[in-house]
Design an enzyme around this catalytic site. Structure first.
Site, PDB file in Angstrom:
ATOM      1  N   HIS A  61      44.464  16.630  34.781  1.00 56.33           N
ATOM      2  CA  HIS A  61      43.384  16.475  33.804  1.00 56.33           C
ATOM      3  C   HIS A  61      43.398  17.762  32.985  1.00 56.33           C
ATOM      4  CE1 HIS A  61      41.872  13.027  36.035  1.00 56.33           C
ATOM      5  NE2 HIS A  61      41.772  13.765  37.127  1.00 56.33           N
ATOM      6  N   HIS A 273      44.933  11.265  45.839  1.00 55.78           N
ATOM      7  CA  HIS A 273      44.046  11.933  46.808  1.00 55.78           C
ATOM      8  C   HIS A 273      44.123  11.253  48.177  1.00 55.78           C
ATOM      9  CE1 HIS A 273      42.609  14.510  43.702  1.00 55.78           C
ATOM     10  NE2 HIS A 273      42.020  13.531  43.037  1.00 55.78           N
ATOM     11  N   ASP A 324      46.005  18.479  39.335  1.00 56.33           N
ATOM     12  CA  ASP A 324      44.694  17.857  39.127  1.00 56.33           C
ATOM     13  C   ASP A 324      43.785  18.676  38.220  1.00 56.33           C
ATOM     14  OD1 ASP A 324      42.501  16.231  39.303  1.00 56.33           O
ATOM     15  OD2 ASP A 324      42.217  16.416  41.454  1.00 56.33           O
TER      16      ASP A 324
END
Length: 449
Positions: A61, A273, A324
């Site tokens: 992200h 995850h 992430d």
């Protein structure tokens, strides 16, 4: 794409195999031949240290990079962290997002990353108003990756609801994420797919943000869109205990079981995850050859927990790694954390080998992002090379081994990076941006002002 010869002082060729004097010829961005145990040809570019295939950052992200060090004050949980993340998201427009992502992708290149999977859900203007170009934010990411010199799989993310029970998106920042329903998401994603088609170094995939954000009746729409285009499909799954508890309360099933019943799991899917799984969840993932992606530095930063890596590695799907939220951008750290976390959880050393972890950071990461022609140093593969310094204070004395790369090296030991035969990083400096740190500092100040 580019050509030429590259000579590697030492090169990791998979498994425990490290060879010296490895000469790779390159034509049109691909490795044409590999010769071992040869002196450097006069025309070859020399890569010193241990040379690896390009590293794949399977889950990013980009805008979360602005939060680094700013979310470390006080206590809380994933949910309190999310409020700070929303504040940063609210500030971004296509121009600012482009500048921030370009600097973040340049930081990745400096860390040896040659391809990134961008889990992209910041689609619209404030209040959820579409931009004149509905994919302005996604196209900003496409341009950012191209300018930073890395390949991109843009995982266009469906995000429709605020919780597992289908509650509408909250007022404020969440409105920027949503398309209204699965069909409207698919129409916008198709337009992005059309615009990116034929662009070198770019692939468009799909993502389900989570079972919190996509109601059950829309999950199949996303899976069908991805399947029809043979596009990668990613999904956040069982990241927090609260998510699992809510899903059980509403659907009487775990998130993994819900995704199974909606037809989301399978060889083209990567579950990200997967921290809190039941034994049945593990069997559903491994039995369908669904890939998984661990992001240990974020999972520990947010206090999420430790996922069952050894059980998932027993499956046939790719086991990939991502940075992430970019608490750090260091695929070596992500790789070793999988094994070191397992040591903490299981009180046993050596469950996962360094060679297996390097495979996760290279070929498995590329595979889950749709780049099956990258991640290995062999003929026919994309000419991606990452040179790791074996004489730094971290790696000195460790030798040219997979163990030295995984358990000692860090991102700052990457000296040179080649992507599709083009030199992107030379002597620890990005060849386009030079002072990447200054660019990161300037753009993050603007985002947070």
């Amino acid at each position: 794409m580019s050509g030429g010869d590259f000579w590697c002082e030492h090169a990791w060729l998979g498994g425990d195999r490290v060879e010296s004097g490895v000469h790779c010829s390159v034509t049109n961005g691909r490795i044409g031949s590999v010769h071992i145990g040869v002196p450097p040809p006069p025309s070859a570019r020399r890569l010193h240290g241990l040379v690896l295939p390009g590293l794949a950052n399977a889950h990013s992200h980009a805008f979360h990079r602005a939060l680094r060090s700013r979310t470390q004050r006080g206590s809380g949980s994933f949910w309190t962290w999310r409020e700070l993340m929303y504040r940063a998201a609210e500030r971004l427009d296509p121009g600012l997002y482009h500048r921030l992502a370009r600097a973040v992708y340049a930081e990745m290149a400096l860390a040896g990353v040659t391809v990134v999977g961008e889990f992209h859900y910041l689609h619209h203007d404030r209040g959820g108003r579409p931009y004149a170009e509905p994919n302005a934010m996604g196209l900003a990411l496409v341009e950012a990756a191209a300018e930073a010199g890395v390949r991109l799989t843009l995982l266009d993310t469906c995000y429709l609801s605020a919780s597992v029970d289908g509650t509408p998106l909250a007022e404020g920042t969440q409105q920027r994420f949503g398309d209204g329903d699965g069909q409207r998401w698919a129409e916008r994603a198709e337009d992005l797919h059309r615009q990116a088609k034929g662009r070198a170094g770019v692939r468009i995939g799909a993502a389900v943000h989570s079972v919190r954000a996509v109601p059950f009746e829309h999950l199949g729409t996303v899976a069908e869109w991805a399947g029809a285009r043979h596009a990668p499909l990613h999904v956040h799954c069982s990241e927090q205990v609260t998510e699992v508890e809510q899903c059980l309360a509403v659907h009487d099933r775990t998130p993994t079981a819900l995704l199974r019943d909606a037809g989301v799991l399978g060889p083209g899917t990567t579950a990200v995850h997967v921290t809190h799984l039941t034994g049945a969840d593990v069997r559903d993932l491994t039995g369908t050859a669904t890939g998984v992606c661990f992001c240990p530095t974020t999972e520990r930063d947010l206090g999420d927990g430790i996922g069952p890596a050894p059980a998932l590695l027993a499956g046939n799907g790719p086991f990939s790694l991502g940075s992430d939220s970019h608490a750090v951008i260091d695929l070596f750290e992500e790789a070793r954390a999988v094994e070191l976390n397992e040591r903490l959880a299981g009180h046993r050393r050596g469950s996962i080998t360094a060679a297996r972890l390097l495979r996760s950071a290279t070929v498995d990461g590329h595979r889950c992002l749709g780049w099956t022609d990258a991640g290995q140093l062999r003929a026919g593969q994309r000419a991606d090379f990452v040179a790791v310094d074996l004489g730094s204070v971290r790696t000195a004395g460790g030798g040219a081994t997979a163990e030295n790369a995984v358990f000692a090296a860090s991102a700052c030991d990457v000296t040179d990076v080649v992507v599709d035969g083009r030199v992107v990083v030379e002597g620890r400096r990005h060849v386009t941006f030079g002072d990447t740190a200054a660019e990161l500092d300037a753009v993050i100040r603007e985002v947070l002002r």
